[in-house]
Design a protein around this motif. Structure first.
Motif, PDB file in Angstrom:
ATOM      1  N   ILE A 135       3.328   3.644   7.564  1.00 50.21           N
ATOM      2  CA  ILE A 135       3.514   5.072   7.310  1.00 50.21           C
ATOM      3  C   ILE A 135       2.408   5.932   7.923  1.00 50.21           C
ATOM      4  CG2 ILE A 135       4.841   4.735   5.202  1.00 50.21           C
ATOM      5  CD1 ILE A 135       2.276   5.235   3.615  1.00 50.21           C
ATOM      6  N   ARG A 209      11.574   0.806   4.281  1.00 51.47           N
ATOM      7  CA  ARG A 209      11.311   2.225   4.046  1.00 51.47           C
ATOM      8  C   ARG A 209      12.322   2.821   3.071  1.00 51.47           C
ATOM      9  NH1 ARG A 209       9.881   4.135  10.263  1.00 51.47           N
ATOM     10  NH2 ARG A 209       7.595   3.851  10.103  1.00 51.47           N
ATOM     11  N   GLN A 213      11.535   4.412  -0.657  1.00 52.14           N
ATOM     12  CA  GLN A 213      11.995   5.738  -1.067  1.00 52.14           C
ATOM     13  C   GLN A 213      12.716   5.667  -2.412  1.00 52.14           C
ATOM     14  OE1 GLN A 213      14.619   7.680   1.733  1.00 52.14           O
ATOM     15  NE2 GLN A 213      14.200   9.696   0.860  1.00 52.14           N
ATOM     16  N   ASN A 216      10.317   5.492  -5.196  1.00 58.01           N
ATOM     17  CA  ASN A 216       9.354   6.602  -5.230  1.00 58.01           C
ATOM     18  C   ASN A 216       7.966   6.166  -4.765  1.00 58.01           C
ATOM     19  OD1 ASN A 216      11.263   8.440  -6.188  1.00 58.01           O
ATOM     20  ND2 ASN A 216      10.814   7.967  -8.325  1.00 58.01           N
ATOM     21  N   SER A 218       5.322   6.359  -1.892  1.00 61.82           N
ATOM     22  CA  SER A 218       5.001   7.176  -0.728  1.00 61.82           C
ATOM     23  C   SER A 218       3.637   6.847  -0.134  1.00 61.82           C
ATOM     24  CB  SER A 218       5.039   8.667  -1.103  1.00 61.82           C
ATOM     25  OG  SER A 218       4.129   8.943  -2.157  1.00 61.82           O
ATOM     26  N   ARG A 231       0.531   1.666  -8.446  1.00 57.35           N
ATOM     27  CA  ARG A 231       0.345   2.506  -7.260  1.00 57.35           C
ATOM     28  C   ARG A 231      -1.135   2.671  -6.962  1.00 57.35           C
ATOM     29  NH1 ARG A 231       4.996   4.469  -9.796  1.00 57.35           N
ATOM     30  NH2 ARG A 231       6.768   4.781  -8.396  1.00 57.35           N
TER      31      ARG A 231
END
Length: 251
Positions: A135, A209, A213, A216, A218, A231
């Protein structure tokens, strides 16, 4: 009397919600103004109530997010844990599965790598899955394409070696530097380069990817540890505590 009413109503409003505390619509303008003054006075005298209410709110939000994470993981479990193409390391027969969404150009992923390795080695019973999730620009994408192509061309062991080398590499990712990494590992660099832009490599990245998404996710690193979403960077000791808690729940 009214001060007692205001204090009780305020405490209930802060800790349970305004709809359960007092119906302000039934009060006159004068009563609402007086109530507001009492609320202000109460908060100035008891500011700790605000902190208590915020803590409760944050706890409820965290619980709601955790429940939502569990649902998302359940709905997408096949793609998370058994996609058929992501690299599997650690103990493939382990009783706990840890999945990492990572990017080779991510500094926190580099910090996480030795912690994950420590966790896998010291625990010995964790299945580890790597999700290529580039990313951070073209260099990240190029590195992931090279790693995935290596797995297709040369197999899981070669992928593991390339993965570790790319995670430790801090220079510019170019065709030349990738070739040097491959040559240093005695890999067929030309075959890997020929595979890098194949439809299969593109498909795997696109599917990861899309999965991220739906979950959630990112940023990197992001982890799925059985039913929990983690996370960001975590030290090995903290991840081990979560693993131990999951095992305790099963026993």
């Amino acid at each position: 009397m009214f001060r007692t009413l205001a204090t009780s109503a305020l405490a209930a409003m802060l800790l349970t919600g305004p709809s359960q505390a007092l119906d302000l619509d039934t009060m006159s303008a004068e009563e609402r103004a007086a109530f507001g003054a009492q609320v202000r006075a109460y908060l100035l005298e008891n500011p700790q109530v605000i902190i208590e209410a915020i803590n409760i709110l944050e706890q409820r939000q965290a619980e709601a997010e955790s429940q939502q994470d569990v649902k998302m993981i359940q709905v997408n479990s096949a793609e998370i844990f058994e996609d058929g193409y992501s690299w599997v390391g650690g103990n493939p027969d382990g009783d706990i599965t840890l999945v990492e969404f990572m990017d080779y150009r991510c500094g926190y992923c580099r910090r996480a790598a030795p912690e994950v390795a420590k966790l896998l080695q010291e625990d010995g019973n964790i299945r580890f899955i790597v999700k290529e999730f580039p990313i951070l620009g073209d260099a990240s994408l190029q590195a992931s394409r090279f790693a995935i192509a290596t797995k297709i061309v040369a197999g899981d062991e070669a992928y593991g070696q390339v993965h570790d080398a790319l995670m430790e590499f801090t220079g510019d990712v170019t065709d030349v530097t990738l070739a040097r990494i491959g040559e240093g590992l005695a890999l067929d660099v030309e075959a890997i380069k020929a595979e890098m832009n194949s439809d299969e490599v593109t498909r795997r990245i696109a599917e990861t990817r899309a999965l991220a998404q739906r979950l959630n996710i990112s940023g990197t690193p992001s982890f799925v540890l059985e039913t929990e979403m983690l996370r960001g960077f975590l030290p090995a000791e903290q991840m081990q505590q979560i693993v131990d808690a999951l095992r305790d729940e099963r026993s």
